[in-house]
Design an enzyme around this catalytic site. Structure first.
Site, mmCIF file in Angstrom:
data_model
loop_
_atom_site.group_PDB
_atom_site.id
_atom_site.type_symbol
_atom_site.label_atom_id
_atom_site.label_comp_id
_atom_site.label_asym_id
_atom_site.label_seq_id
_atom_site.Cartn_x
_atom_site.Cartn_y
_atom_site.Cartn_z
ATOM 1 N N VAL A 167 37.902 46.312 31.116
ATOM 2 C CA VAL A 167 38.515 46.646 32.400
ATOM 3 C C VAL A 167 37.982 48.004 32.822
ATOM 4 O O VAL A 167 37.736 48.879 31.990
ATOM 5 C CB VAL A 167 40.054 46.661 32.309
ATOM 6 C CG1 VAL A 167 40.688 47.367 33.510
ATOM 7 C CG2 VAL A 167 40.595 45.241 32.205
ATOM 8 N N CYS A 168 37.777 48.171 34.123
ATOM 9 C CA CYS A 168 37.342 49.429 34.712
ATOM 10 C C CYS A 168 36.002 49.853 34.096
ATOM 11 O O CYS A 168 35.130 49.019 33.877
ATOM 12 C CB CYS A 168 38.442 50.479 34.546
ATOM 13 S SG CYS A 168 38.325 51.878 35.671
#
Length: 225
Positions: A98-99
């Site tokens: 994520v990210c």
């Protein structure tokens, strides 16, 4: 199903805890939070998370997960961590992030030739590693599953859960979490935000983003060489 979630200093805790909350709703999933030791890891906002095991003792991952955050810069040049990710990815059914966790996977050579996403301010840096940046909230390319910025972690985990367990169980998990977002403001992405607000946010992060791009370029050059 064994999930190995990497924790590290100066990560963004919601990148990790959002997916953790979703995955914990499925009794078939056993979660380990791993780092170099088991002392509390301080995230970028000051929250401390205690790893459940260390890298050396980590079980083989069915799902390998890397969160993002400011500490990702150092991680892209941390050979111990990159070697751990490569080793775990070799036997994992899914390699995920994520990210800016996707930039760490990319630095390990695990996104070369894959479509992937990242936080919108850092998305173009995936090009440096031979990945194809995709401006979507969740991107699936074969066994790589990546989420965009911070809050997309919940969406990412629900999409992955649906892929593994089916839509009905994933929808039930979403309902038990009462995940029915209605943000108080529109404009949570640069696509919908007022240009002046986007410019303000970009300007405020410009110095750090320059450091992030420099770290990405060094990591990419080392990977290529």
């Amino acid at each position: 199903m064994q999930i190995v979630m990497l924790a590290y200093p100066d990560m963004t805790q919601l990148d990790l805890t959002g997916p953790f909350e979703v995955f914990s709703r499925f009794p078939e999933m056993k979660i380990e939070i791993v780092w170099k030791g088991q002392d509390p890891v301080r995230d970028a906002s000051g929250l401390r998370i205690i790893p459940s095991t260390c890298l050396a003792d980590s079980p083989p991952a069915d799902i390998l997960f890397v969160p993002g955050g400011p500490g990702q810069l150092a991680l892209m040049e941390d050979e111990e961590v990159l070697a751990f990710l490569r080793q775990q990815a070799s036997g994992a059914a899914y390699v995920t992030s994520v990210c800016t966790g996707s930039l760490v996977l990319a630095a390990a050579g695990l996104l070369t030739g894959y479509r992937a996403t990242c936080h919108w301010q850092s998305l173009p840096q995936l090009y440096l590693f031979g990945a194809t940046p995709v401006s979507e909230r969740v991107v699936i390319d074969r066994d790589r599953v990546t989420g965009a910025g911070v809050t997309s972690g919940i969406d990412f985990a629900l999409v992955l859960a649906a892929r593994i367990f089916g839509d009905e169980l994933a929808r039930a998990a979403q309902l038990t979490m009462e995940y029915d977002p209605k943000p108080p403001f529109s404009g949570g992405s640069p696509v919908h935000a007022e240009p002046s607000l986007t410019q303000t946010v970009v300007a405020a992060a410009a110095e750090f983003q320059a450091l992030r791009e420099a770290a990405a370029r060094r990591a990419a050059a080392k990977l290529a060489g």
